[in-house]
Design an enzyme around this catalytic site. Sequence first.
Site, mmCIF file in Angstrom:
data_model
loop_
_atom_site.group_PDB
_atom_site.id
_atom_site.type_symbol
_atom_site.label_atom_id
_atom_site.label_comp_id
_atom_site.label_asym_id
_atom_site.label_seq_id
_atom_site.Cartn_x
_atom_site.Cartn_y
_atom_site.Cartn_z
ATOM 1 N N CYS A 2 -4.112 -81.908 53.444
ATOM 2 C CA CYS A 2 -3.825 -83.180 54.112
ATOM 3 C C CYS A 2 -2.499 -83.750 53.596
ATOM 4 C CB CYS A 2 -4.897 -84.244 53.928
ATOM 5 S SG CYS A 2 -6.456 -83.838 54.677
ATOM 6 N N ARG A 27 1.223 -77.825 52.360
ATOM 7 C CA ARG A 27 -0.032 -78.282 51.761
ATOM 8 C C ARG A 27 -1.244 -77.691 52.469
ATOM 9 N NH1 ARG A 27 0.572 -82.756 48.544
ATOM 10 N NH2 ARG A 27 -1.475 -83.579 49.030
ATOM 11 N N TRP A 75 -6.413 -81.184 56.918
ATOM 12 C CA TRP A 75 -7.072 -79.947 56.506
ATOM 13 C C TRP A 75 -8.559 -80.270 56.550
ATOM 14 C CZ3 TRP A 75 -10.176 -77.882 52.592
ATOM 15 C CH2 TRP A 75 -10.095 -76.499 52.404
ATOM 16 N N ASN A 101 -6.075 -88.999 53.081
ATOM 17 C CA ASN A 101 -6.139 -87.733 52.362
ATOM 18 C C ASN A 101 -7.192 -87.906 51.276
ATOM 19 O OD1 ASN A 101 -5.738 -85.429 50.841
ATOM 20 N ND2 ASN A 101 -3.752 -86.061 50.019
ATOM 21 N N GLY A 102 -8.205 -87.051 51.253
ATOM 22 C CA GLY A 102 -9.266 -87.177 50.250
ATOM 23 C C GLY A 102 -10.625 -87.095 50.908
ATOM 24 N N GLU A 481 -4.335 -61.460 39.322
ATOM 25 C CA GLU A 481 -3.341 -62.207 40.087
ATOM 26 C C GLU A 481 -2.788 -61.349 41.225
ATOM 27 O OE1 GLU A 481 -2.609 -65.126 40.491
ATOM 28 O OE2 GLU A 481 -0.601 -65.186 41.314
ATOM 29 N N LYS A 485 -3.026 -62.429 45.167
ATOM 30 C CA LYS A 485 -1.842 -62.539 46.033
ATOM 31 C C LYS A 485 -2.080 -61.782 47.328
ATOM 32 C CE LYS A 485 0.045 -65.167 45.002
ATOM 33 N NZ LYS A 485 -0.352 -65.984 43.946
ATOM 34 N N GLU A 488 -4.852 -63.443 49.572
ATOM 35 C CA GLU A 488 -4.425 -64.756 50.065
ATOM 36 C C GLU A 488 -3.556 -64.644 51.314
ATOM 37 O OE1 GLU A 488 -3.430 -68.132 46.821
ATOM 38 O OE2 GLU A 488 -2.280 -66.306 46.544
ATOM 39 N N HIS A 504 -19.543 -49.008 36.465
ATOM 40 C CA HIS A 504 -20.765 -49.800 36.585
ATOM 41 C C HIS A 504 -20.949 -50.353 37.991
ATOM 42 C CE1 HIS A 504 -21.406 -49.319 32.341
ATOM 43 N NE2 HIS A 504 -20.124 -49.639 32.151
ATOM 44 N N LYS A 603 -2.044 -75.680 49.596
ATOM 45 C CA LYS A 603 -1.245 -75.577 48.378
ATOM 46 C C LYS A 603 -1.819 -76.464 47.281
ATOM 47 C CE LYS A 603 2.559 -74.447 46.124
ATOM 48 N NZ LYS A 603 2.456 -73.063 45.630
HETATM 49 C C1 G6P Z 1 -4.483 -73.404 45.490
HETATM 50 C C2 G6P Z 1 -3.156 -72.680 45.656
HETATM 51 C C3 G6P Z 1 -2.992 -71.662 44.542
HETATM 52 C C4 G6P Z 1 -3.100 -72.344 43.186
HETATM 53 C C5 G6P Z 1 -4.407 -73.140 43.057
HETATM 54 C C6 G6P Z 1 -4.387 -74.045 41.844
HETATM 55 O O1 G6P Z 1 -5.539 -72.529 45.704
HETATM 56 O O2 G6P Z 1 -3.100 -72.031 46.892
HETATM 57 O O3 G6P Z 1 -1.726 -71.027 44.647
HETATM 58 O O4 G6P Z 1 -3.026 -71.398 42.176
HETATM 59 O O5 G6P Z 1 -4.592 -73.987 44.192
HETATM 60 O O6 G6P Z 1 -3.422 -75.035 42.062
HETATM 61 P P1 G6P Z 1 -2.606 -75.813 40.955
HETATM 62 O O7 G6P Z 1 -1.689 -76.703 41.736
HETATM 63 O O8 G6P Z 1 -3.625 -76.578 40.155
HETATM 64 O O9 G6P Z 1 -1.895 -74.809 40.132
#
Ligand code: G6P
Length: 608
Positions: A2, A27, A75, A101-102, A481, A485, A488, A504, A603
């Site tokens: 949002c 966002r 969102w 937003n919230g 990670e 990636k 995502e 396992h 984001k």
């Molecule tokens: C969302 C983003 C990720 C990020 C995570 C934590 O899922 O898409 O890229 O790692 O939030 O966000 P922060 O802002 O706390 O690092």
Amino acid sequence: MCGIVGYIGKDQAAPIILDGLARLEYRGYDSAGMAVYDGEKVNITKSVGRLKALSELTHDGATMPGTVGIGHTRWATHGAPSNVNAHPHFNEKETIAVVHNGIIENYLALKKKLTQRGYHFVSETDTEVLAHMLDYYYKGDPMEAIIKVLHRVEGSYALGILFADFPGELFAVRKDSPLIVGQNGEGCFIASDVPAILRYTRTVTYIENQEIVRLSKEGFHVYNVDAEELEKPSVTIEWDAEAAEKAGYEHFMLKEMYEQPKTVADTAGPRIRGNDIVIEELGMSEEELLKVKKIHIVACGSAYHAGVTGKYVLEGMARIPVEVDLASEFRYRDPILEEGAMVIVISQSGETADSLAALREAKERGFKVLGIVNVVGSSIAREADNVMYTWAGPEIAVATTKAYSAQLIALYLLAMKFSRVRHTVTEEEFSEMLGDLRRLPDQIELLLNNKNRIQRFANRYIAAKEVFFIGRGIDYAISMEGSLKLKEISYIHSEAYAAGELKHGTISLIEEGTLVAAVATQSSLYQKIISNMVEVKSRGAFVLAVTCEGNREIEKAADYVIYIPITNRFFTNSLAIIPLQLFSYYVAVGKGCDVDKPRNLAKSVTVE
Ligand code: G6P
């Protein structure tokens, strides 16, 4: 997650709002809308999907004349993405418009009360209760109505509010969702984040919890919930709008990957002084550092993965026990924090709801919190006792790259600081590490320059159904990670496994041609991971290995090898992540995915 933008001033509001919302697209959102006062009444236009649809519908704002307005990218949380659920929301008389937003947690109870009082709801959102409640309490004084509503709602919110009776003003308020205010002499702005208004002003005021802002084209005033005016400092944003633009790159993600050499240098450089590491922001003397018995790292998403790397580095280098928690787990698991514990919350945005709640949980129990944060002035940065900023600059692509790399550096610096104080490394080892740290930016650059080879390889996997990432020790952390990636941004199912765990269960998923990416940067574990690679290869897997230069032995177990330059064993993640980021990026590009704005993701996850 949002985005809010509002404007009041000499210029037309709608084009400014559309422009601002476009800069908040990162966002994450699924619908958008605007409310603008046209001199007689407030008009609202909304649309599902990308902001482009709202721009087309309003002819880039031209069909919504007026110099005061609010806009929103939604969102969906309560109610599916639809026109009716999109913001702004009106009261029934269409005299009060709200963007939010919230999440209003007690909205069902409030909705019930309002329904009993004769209010009709058109949407499924929690936000609509705010519009009707404001209507209910409004007796000619907007501030009075807003304050009464604030006393009754529970949850998190940043709100922008228009009252048709007060067309020369715009109102805003926040609790646990970000809100900033800006002004430039010609008008005032509200927004969820700085990039939205940077084109118009660099003078920004951060609004705190339960502060109410009253804006006009001349300026703004901030009040507390007792309607007492507050003195609020403004800050000048140092970085410019270009930092948040694509600068010729096809995607923000690519641009941000290419910024990593600079990011790493910016995060490390100012804290390397001669032959020492100085982290003034730590706010801890050497004696205090020596008293730390255990570190708790708490974070979400990639920041959590940086934390997992941090565990291996801090434990391995400085011999301090480290526990890493997902913030959403930490906050509810009644964690055991004992004397001598230090809590570190890692967050790019500084606004992640679970990370913020975890920070508060630790503080309530009397523990000091160090924030490793990228966004200056964000909630986590402000509420942490001490903040170590990762100087990565604005990150726009939803999938983090450069901010993650900067988080790794911050953790290396901390580990080095602890190891020096605790004498767990020799002077010679420490100097070597400093040298390796200084070399990382150039080595990252080298890996980025290898992008064509990785692109060619990635093109083969556009149709992959699933990909596995395996590693041991610190390489397991980077596998997590790498896997995140890929899933995502390319929507390919992907998992990371500690290589020793394969037998396992996971190995049963390996089929002819399944891609397994094995990260092997730790010489002490080469033989172990090579065995795991052979195991999957003999069951039909295609094995991609990411390993250090010189480890030719791996070629007998891998089908394709990417070499990374030699560095300290604790720093290899900073290099191994580069080809994995590039791989994910090119698979997603090849599949035609919306790389910067993957479906369903945000984001900044400002709700639980
Ligand atoms: C969302 C983003 C990720 C990020 C995570 C934590 O899922 O898409 O890229 O790692 O939030 O966000 P922060 O802002 O706390 O690092």
